[in-house]
Write a protein that holds these residues in place. Sequence first.
Motif, PDB file in Angstrom:
ATOM      1  N   ARG A  21       0.964  -1.131   0.019  1.00 31.34           N
ATOM      2  CA  ARG A  21       0.010  -0.235   0.116  1.00 31.34           C
ATOM      3  C   ARG A  21       0.836   1.167  -0.093  1.00 31.34           C
ATOM      4  NH1 ARG A  21      -0.843   1.795   5.485  1.00 31.34           N
ATOM      5  NH2 ARG A  21      -2.962   2.630   4.818  1.00 31.34           N
ATOM      6  N   LEU A 170      -6.265  -4.001   8.908  1.00 28.10           N
ATOM      7  CA  LEU A 170      -4.999  -3.517   8.026  1.00 28.10           C
ATOM      8  C   LEU A 170      -3.635  -4.098   8.797  1.00 28.10           C
ATOM      9  CD1 LEU A 170      -4.034  -1.854   5.555  1.00 28.10           C
ATOM     10  CD2 LEU A 170      -4.232   0.063   7.119  1.00 28.10           C
ATOM     11  N   ASP A 214      -7.564   0.124   0.904  1.00 24.94           N
ATOM     12  CA  ASP A 214      -6.493   0.156   2.085  1.00 24.94           C
ATOM     13  C   ASP A 214      -6.543   1.386   3.002  1.00 24.94           C
ATOM     14  OD1 ASP A 214      -4.798   2.056   1.256  1.00 24.94           O
ATOM     15  OD2 ASP A 214      -3.722   0.519  -0.103  1.00 24.94           O
ATOM     16  N   PHE A 236      -8.355  -6.099   0.701  1.00 25.39           N
ATOM     17  CA  PHE A 236      -7.764  -5.636   1.998  1.00 25.39           C
ATOM     18  C   PHE A 236      -8.657  -5.863   2.908  1.00 25.39           C
ATOM     19  CE2 PHE A 236      -4.627  -3.707  -0.179  1.00 25.39           C
ATOM     20  CZ  PHE A 236      -3.369  -3.411   0.692  1.00 25.39           C
TER      21      PHE A 236
END
Length: 361
Positions: A21, A170, A214, A236
């Motif tokens: 990311r 995440l 993300d 994600f």
Amino acid sequence: TCYHMPEVLLNLDNCFSVRMRAPRTGSLEISTYYMTNYLCGYAKALVERGIEGGYNFLSALAGGETCTEMNRTLEHFELLNLVKNDKFFVSFIDVPFKVTPHGVAHYKNQIQKKVLEPLHERYGTDISDAAIRRAVAEHNELCRIITEIGNFRKLDNPPITGYEFHVIQLVSQVCPHKLILPYLKETLEELKTREPEKKFPFRARVALVGSEVDDPEFTKLIEMCGAMVVADRCCFGSFPSREQIEIKDGETAFDAICRHYLYWNQCARFMDGFKIDQRHAIATELVEDFKADGIIYENMKFCEFWSYERVMGVHDMNEVEGIPCIGVEKEYTMASAGQLRTIFQAFVESIEIKKLQGGKM
């Protein structure tokens, strides 16, 4: 860069995985020069961050030839030598469009030849069945905890918001699992006794379905408009990615992983009828399980597969399933936050009107 690349196999032995990311991306001018204006912002942001030297910690970059955009991204990491590491390698795996016995065999061969063997040859990574089984056990423990945390969102008045869960999910994708597992367990125990707000603070509950997301700020934006994100079926997200891997009797751990990832994969790149029906069925099930009032289908601008899926999904949910649903196209950099805010606020109001009219839009 993608669910097509089994996360568990990138956490073998002396390795740990990082889902790619590029947070807080600003200008994409340099990557646009090398690529094109008409390319997914996520793909360009990765190249931009690579040019800035943001990925020099990597030992390898593994992704799939799943779309033209990501192909170009991986290609530029090689051509521009963006990671300063003599042992660094980029791996492209060819992914089947359908889940068939031949496709599974091809998928297994690609991962073995282009991921596991290079890791073993360059970094001495243990790729034995015993090592893979240990990685599966650790992965399943992580999935169990994340799923249990996520299930709090099924409650009428959850002790956790969609934004908070997005941050936790995440973290589990970008940090070494061995280091974060104790903190995830601690968080789970805290949530069991955490007092929620006296009154549910949102006006509606929605499931988020679609392509790459993300940035937790996107989830926060939706929730600031009055809709709690109770389920995250997106790249994600935790659906798919946090299902536990089952190793059947007589099956190698590697075979189980490949079977698992192809079955649960919800990428719009899969074009056969089974996968299309599966994607829509899972979205419907999430609405029921998490008591969602509607669905937000999103896709990254210029995402060639999810742009089609979004249109089809919105039609199917509204016209066939009778579930309130909207579709939005977003930039990777959240540049259109003001426009999205207006859309989300209007959607929340439409859900409230539907409730007042007894289920009629």
